[in-house]
Design a protein around this motif. Structure first.
Motif, mmCIF file in Angstrom:
data_model
loop_
_atom_site.group_PDB
_atom_site.id
_atom_site.type_symbol
_atom_site.label_atom_id
_atom_site.label_comp_id
_atom_site.label_asym_id
_atom_site.label_seq_id
_atom_site.Cartn_x
_atom_site.Cartn_y
_atom_site.Cartn_z
ATOM 1 N N ALA A 1 -0.465 10.191 -9.033
ATOM 2 C CA ALA A 1 0.156 11.173 -8.134
ATOM 3 C C ALA A 1 1.487 10.647 -7.628
ATOM 4 C CB ALA A 1 -0.773 11.506 -6.974
ATOM 5 N N LEU B 1 5.797 10.922 -8.436
ATOM 6 C CA LEU B 1 6.625 12.124 -8.536
ATOM 7 C C LEU B 1 6.442 12.813 -9.887
ATOM 8 C CD1 LEU B 1 9.914 11.243 -6.673
ATOM 9 C CD2 LEU B 1 7.768 12.186 -5.821
ATOM 10 N N GLY C 1 2.603 9.744 -4.009
ATOM 11 C CA GLY C 1 4.014 9.364 -4.049
ATOM 12 C C GLY C 1 4.301 8.227 -5.015
ATOM 13 N N ARG D 1 5.644 5.097 -6.379
ATOM 14 C CA ARG D 1 6.722 4.222 -5.908
ATOM 15 C C ARG D 1 7.535 4.862 -4.782
ATOM 16 N NH1 ARG D 1 8.708 2.676 -11.868
ATOM 17 N NH2 ARG D 1 7.039 4.152 -12.381
ATOM 18 N N CYS D 2 7.456 6.162 -4.665
ATOM 19 C CA CYS D 2 8.168 6.844 -3.575
ATOM 20 C C CYS D 2 7.371 6.644 -2.291
ATOM 21 C CB CYS D 2 8.328 8.332 -3.910
ATOM 22 S SG CYS D 2 9.074 9.287 -2.593
ATOM 23 N N HIS E 1 11.260 0.736 0.982
ATOM 24 C CA HIS E 1 11.182 -0.461 0.135
ATOM 25 C C HIS E 1 11.158 -0.093 -1.347
ATOM 26 C CE1 HIS E 1 7.127 0.757 1.313
ATOM 27 N NE2 HIS E 1 6.757 0.378 0.122
ATOM 28 N N PRO F 1 12.375 3.723 -3.588
ATOM 29 C CA PRO F 1 13.590 4.539 -3.675
ATOM 30 C C PRO F 1 14.159 4.815 -2.293
ATOM 31 C CG PRO F 1 11.636 5.866 -4.127
ATOM 32 C CD PRO F 1 11.190 4.441 -4.090
ATOM 33 N N VAL G 1 -8.208 4.896 -12.629
ATOM 34 C CA VAL G 1 -8.509 5.195 -14.033
ATOM 35 C C VAL G 1 -8.710 3.887 -14.791
ATOM 36 C CG1 VAL G 1 -7.568 6.142 -16.184
ATOM 37 C CG2 VAL G 1 -7.189 7.335 -14.000
ATOM 38 N N PRO H 1 2.470 3.757 -14.936
ATOM 39 C CA PRO H 1 3.510 2.905 -15.546
ATOM 40 C C PRO H 1 2.937 2.122 -16.732
ATOM 41 C CG PRO H 1 3.528 2.686 -13.150
ATOM 42 C CD PRO H 1 2.334 3.516 -13.484
ATOM 43 N N LEU I 1 -5.154 -0.967 -19.784
ATOM 44 C CA LEU I 1 -6.306 -0.065 -19.702
ATOM 45 C C LEU I 1 -6.814 0.263 -21.110
ATOM 46 C CD1 LEU I 1 -5.090 2.385 -16.883
ATOM 47 C CD2 LEU I 1 -6.161 0.121 -16.701
ATOM 48 N N GLY J 1 9.485 -2.926 -10.945
ATOM 49 C CA GLY J 1 10.293 -1.908 -10.272
ATOM 50 C C GLY J 1 10.479 -0.680 -11.146
ATOM 51 N N GLY K 1 14.242 4.189 -13.453
ATOM 52 C CA GLY K 1 14.436 3.638 -12.116
ATOM 53 C C GLY K 1 15.035 4.639 -11.152
ATOM 54 N N ALA L 1 11.649 10.500 -13.375
ATOM 55 C CA ALA L 1 10.235 10.867 -13.319
ATOM 56 C C ALA L 1 10.081 12.387 -13.376
ATOM 57 C CB ALA L 1 9.606 10.312 -12.043
HETATM 58 C C1 FAD Z 1 12.993 -0.912 -5.348
HETATM 59 C C2 FAD Z 1 13.197 0.436 -5.968
HETATM 60 C C3 FAD Z 1 14.317 1.187 -5.664
HETATM 61 C C4 FAD Z 1 14.495 2.447 -6.203
HETATM 62 N N1 FAD Z 1 15.559 3.187 -5.798
HETATM 63 C C5 FAD Z 1 15.638 4.481 -6.157
HETATM 64 C C6 FAD Z 1 16.590 5.331 -5.556
HETATM 65 O O1 FAD Z 1 17.352 4.910 -4.695
HETATM 66 N N2 FAD Z 1 16.628 6.622 -5.933
HETATM 67 C C7 FAD Z 1 15.774 7.135 -6.842
HETATM 68 O O2 FAD Z 1 15.849 8.324 -7.136
HETATM 69 N N3 FAD Z 1 14.847 6.345 -7.444
HETATM 70 C C8 FAD Z 1 14.755 5.038 -7.102
HETATM 71 N N4 FAD Z 1 13.774 4.250 -7.626
HETATM 72 C C9 FAD Z 1 12.966 4.742 -8.747
HETATM 73 C C10 FAD Z 1 11.834 5.680 -8.360
HETATM 74 O O3 FAD Z 1 11.094 5.147 -7.297
HETATM 75 C C11 FAD Z 1 10.935 5.839 -9.567
HETATM 76 O O4 FAD Z 1 11.672 6.102 -10.731
HETATM 77 C C12 FAD Z 1 9.924 6.968 -9.400
HETATM 78 O O5 FAD Z 1 9.369 6.970 -8.115
HETATM 79 C C13 FAD Z 1 8.847 6.820 -10.466
HETATM 80 O O6 FAD Z 1 7.930 7.887 -10.432
HETATM 81 P P1 FAD Z 1 6.787 7.975 -11.508
HETATM 82 O O7 FAD Z 1 5.982 9.156 -11.155
HETATM 83 O O8 FAD Z 1 7.345 7.865 -12.866
HETATM 84 O O9 FAD Z 1 5.923 6.628 -11.324
HETATM 85 P P2 FAD Z 1 5.063 6.140 -10.062
HETATM 86 O O10 FAD Z 1 5.665 6.566 -8.815
HETATM 87 O O11 FAD Z 1 4.842 4.690 -10.267
HETATM 88 O O12 FAD Z 1 3.702 6.940 -10.223
HETATM 89 C C14 FAD Z 1 2.629 6.466 -10.982
HETATM 90 C C15 FAD Z 1 1.349 6.713 -10.225
HETATM 91 O O13 FAD Z 1 0.242 6.261 -10.997
HETATM 92 C C16 FAD Z 1 -0.678 5.635 -10.128
HETATM 93 N N5 FAD Z 1 -1.541 4.736 -10.883
HETATM 94 C C17 FAD Z 1 -1.215 3.536 -11.441
HETATM 95 N N6 FAD Z 1 -2.282 2.997 -12.064
HETATM 96 C C18 FAD Z 1 -3.295 3.881 -11.916
HETATM 97 C C19 FAD Z 1 -4.650 3.893 -12.345
HETATM 98 N N7 FAD Z 1 -5.177 2.890 -13.055
HETATM 99 N N8 FAD Z 1 -5.398 4.966 -12.017
HETATM 100 C C20 FAD Z 1 -4.878 5.997 -11.300
HETATM 101 N N9 FAD Z 1 -3.618 6.026 -10.866
HETATM 102 C C21 FAD Z 1 -2.832 4.984 -11.175
HETATM 103 C C22 FAD Z 1 0.218 4.927 -9.132
HETATM 104 O O14 FAD Z 1 -0.486 4.585 -7.958
HETATM 105 C C23 FAD Z 1 1.294 5.952 -8.901
HETATM 106 O O15 FAD Z 1 0.989 6.823 -7.856
HETATM 107 C C24 FAD Z 1 13.562 2.965 -7.123
HETATM 108 C C25 FAD Z 1 12.445 2.209 -7.456
HETATM 109 C C26 FAD Z 1 12.252 0.960 -6.883
HETATM 110 C C27 FAD Z 1 11.034 0.175 -7.241
#
Ligand code: FAD
Lengths: 524, 125
Positions: free
Chosen positions: A56, A58, A84, A86-87, A116, A118, A301, A335, A342, A466, A501, A506
């Protein structure tokens, strides 16, 4: 010789430095934005098709939101206790236990927070801004560039090493010297510019205004734009004040501080930059208000199987109870750093491709300061302090709470080997390291420090890094494999975009995958 | 960086110079995940102690450290051939592991084969 605008810009970049080239690009109206500004229209049938979404973050919530709107029957499985991914934002009470077993509970005062993960949204991320608008997430400017901010490089040479310098003064000097060199050469016909004499004069005029050169001698010298040693003001004293003297070009070059002038060169770093009022997690909460009821929290999962008829996802909940869900399709946003470990039933090439990218070590630390000394004593309102102190890289000052009593600043934002090194310390030692480093730049740092909250993303459960970093090889071989479904499994997330990143990566990856899934459902 | 290396080296009992430099490199760059004991963290960071892969084909280990894989970062942008050789030689011989060291020259050969590093700017994301 006819010359394309692009060639001209490239030549500018070669002779004049990047900032001139960027200014040139803007003057000529080049503009790029993330490719997709709105979700794909999912017209046709989707009703009753069961989709299980893993994660869950983004990407997962984007998929859930759009597919549900189109009539799909979605369930989201999330390992964390909140939505959220990483958000996320740390404020009072936010708890973080890393893979090593260090637990921190954020102890900032009410109203203070650190993003800490995005923290900023560039104006050209229209996909992210689509949802902030849709969900009514209030935005405010994020100060991504500040002329008053310091640059502190200690590892270069010359008299400027280990001195804190104002970024605007450095920028004025480098721009001035570069413009002077070019203007003089162009004036003498030395640049062999493919321009008519009238255009050449216009170009020199541009350089004079860019570099604040003397129109007569074309020399760069003290200017108001660079600032004052004694500020101008009322009456005769200070009256006109006293202009500051430029740094010597050779001193700037040997100090390496010119490297700090780069940020706006990157497309994603350009202005205007925005942030949600009160913390980036308000974006996640916007999604959660709509899809929260579909999310099964605290559910990890472990395994995925698939066959001709559908998929089955096996999980364990917080109490250690295991279960499974069947669905027609799966969208997995976990990720790859985590998914690798897994038990996922995919073809051998797909499995091999999952090992393609490596995830970046990334550290951030929030430091609560009892006084906003950077504003009060240094007149710095937001923006970044660039430094070459290993493991610090950037100190950022908050773009919110102006002139309040306290504030939380970002004490480091570091990547790679330096991030790995600092992350081996305990949270208390990381804070001590960050405070000692900041003290080199601000004498008020240590005495103002109250509490810290640090996250190392490579040590964070369910993230393990990250963001994905793709080598050219892996981009060419593994990436295209993962962008296509394997059977009934579709991957999505920042790792499956060229906006890695970034939240936009996403969101747009999810948009692309659900469009593919929807086309398949409708073709069936 | 250099200062830190020096101070860490003072703290550790010194075996042969090469192994000492390797240990320092490992503690500095790798131990946050694999732990100083080489035991890793179950379910996240594999144990390098007793790991057959680590003690096996040198090129495969070098490739993994250069390019990374999932939660294992890529080190080619951050570490020199010497540093990578030192870290790998250390993990191949520490904690009861018994594989021969690798040289910077071997790392250079593998590096030349693999793609260029991702270019990092001072400000990212
Ligand atoms: C330090 C930092 C700074 C950043 N700065 C910015 C910024 O300024 N602006 C910007 O737009 N973006 C920024 N980003 C990037 C942004 O945060 C990510 O690209 C985005 O949030 C990723 O979303 P996602 O859905 O792909 O992955 P994630 O948010 O990682 O979602 C994956 C989900 O899967 C879940 N999950 C993992 N393993 C399992 C499992 N085994 N079973 C069930 N659930 C699981 C996780 O808990 C998570 O909720 C930054 C990232 C970091 C780390």
């Amino acid at each position: 010789m006819a010359v394309s605008r692009r060639t001209f810009i490239e030549q500018l970049a070669v002779v004049g430095g990047l900032s001139l080239a960027v200014a040139g690009m803007e003057a000529l109206g080049f503009g790029f934005a993330s490719a997709q500004a709105a979700p794909p229209p999912l017209t046709g049938k989707g009703k009753g098709v069961r989709v299980v979404i893993l994660g869950a973050g983004l990407a997962g919530m984007t998929a859930a939101y759009e597919l549900t709107k189109a009539g799909y029957d979605c369930q989201v499985i999330e390992a964390r206790s909140f939505a959220g991914g990483r958000c996320q934002t740390a404020r009072k009470g936010f708890s973080h236990t890393d893979l090593i077993g260090h637990t921190q509970v954020c102890d900032f005062d009410e109203g203070l927070y650190i993003n800490h993960g995005p923290w900023r949204i560039p104006y050209n991320h229209r996909s992210t801004l689509h949802y902030t608008k849709l969900f009514g997430v209030a935005l405010e400017p994020f100060v991504n560039d500040n002329d008053a901010a310091y640059v502190y490089f200690q590892n270069g040479g010359g008299p400027l090493a280990g001195k804190r310098l104002r970024k605007g003064q450095l920028a004025a000097d480098m721009r001035g010297y570069a413009a002077e060199l070019m203007a003089k050469a162009a004036g003498k016909g030395g640049l062999d510019l493919p321009l008519s004499p009238a255009d050449r004069d216009r170009f020199i005029g541009y350089l004079v205004s860019q570099g604040r050169l003397s129109p007569k001698s074309l020399a760069y010298g003290p200017t108001e734009g660079r600032g004052f040693d004694v500020y101008h003001g009322a009456g005769l004293d200070p009256g006109p004040g006293k202009l500051s003297a430029p740094f010597a070009l050779a001193d700037i070059l040997s100090s390496d501080t010119w490297r700090a002038l780069e940020p706006l060169g990157d497309h994603e770093q350009q202005l205007t930059m925005l942030q949600p009022v009160g913390g980036m997690d308000h974006l996640a909460k916007g999604f959660e208000r709509h899809v929260g009821k579909l999310i099964r929290y605290d559910t990890e999962v472990q395994k995925l199987t698939q066959g001709a008829a559908g998929v089955e996802v096996f999980f364990t909940d917080k109490a250690g109870k295991s279960g499974s869900i069947q669905a027609d399709y799966c969208i997995c946003t976990i990720p790859l750093s985590v998914l690798q470990g897994l038990d996922v039933a995919v073809s051998a090439p797909f499995k091999a491709a999952m090992a393609g990218p490596a995830y970046a070590p990334v550290n951030k630390i929030g430091l609560q300061m009892k006084r906003r000394f950077w504003e009060e004593d240094h007149a710095i309102y937001g923006g970044h302090i660039a430094t070459d102190i290993p493991g610090i890289d950037t100190i950022s000052l908050p773009s919110t709470g102006w002139q309040g009593q306290k504030g939380v600043l970002l004490g480091y934002y570091a990547f790679g080997a330096d991030a790995a090194r600092i992350s081996a310390k305990s949270p208390a030692d990381r804070a001590a390291f960050a405070v000692a480093a900041g003290q080199k730049i601000f004498p008020e740092y240590a005495e103002s420090f109250e509490s810290a909250f640090s996250v190392s993303w490579h040590l964070t459960r369910y993230s393990q890094g990250g963001w994905a970093e793709w080598s050219d090889d892996a981009r060419a071989s593994a990436y295209p494999v993962l962008c296509e479904p394997d059977g009934r499994l579709y991957l999505a997330g920042e790792h499956l975009s060229y906006l890695g990143g970034w939240q936009a990566g996403a969101i747009e990856s999810a948009w692309q995958q659900i469009a593919k899934l929807h086309a398949r459902v409708n073709a069936a | 960086m250099r200062l830190l290396f020096a101070s860490l080296a003072l703290l550790t009992a010194a075996p042969a110079f090469g192994q000492d430099a390797g240990q320092t490199q490992f503690v500095t760059t790798c131990s946050a995940c694999h732990q100083v004991t080489g035991q890793g963290i179950k379910g996240a960071f594999p144990a390098l102690a007793g790991d057959p892969f680590v003690q096996g084909d040198a090129d495969a280990v070098i490739t993994t450290v250069l390019n990374g894989r999932g939660g294992m970062p890529s080190w080619k942008a951050d570490l020199t051939d010497d540093q990578i050789a030192a870290a790998i030689s250390y993990v191949r011989a520490a904690w009861g592991n018994t594989a021969p060291p690798v040289t910077a020259a071997q790392v250079a050969v593998v590096r030349a084969r693999s793609a260029q590093p991702v270019v990092r700017s001072m400000q990212a994301h």
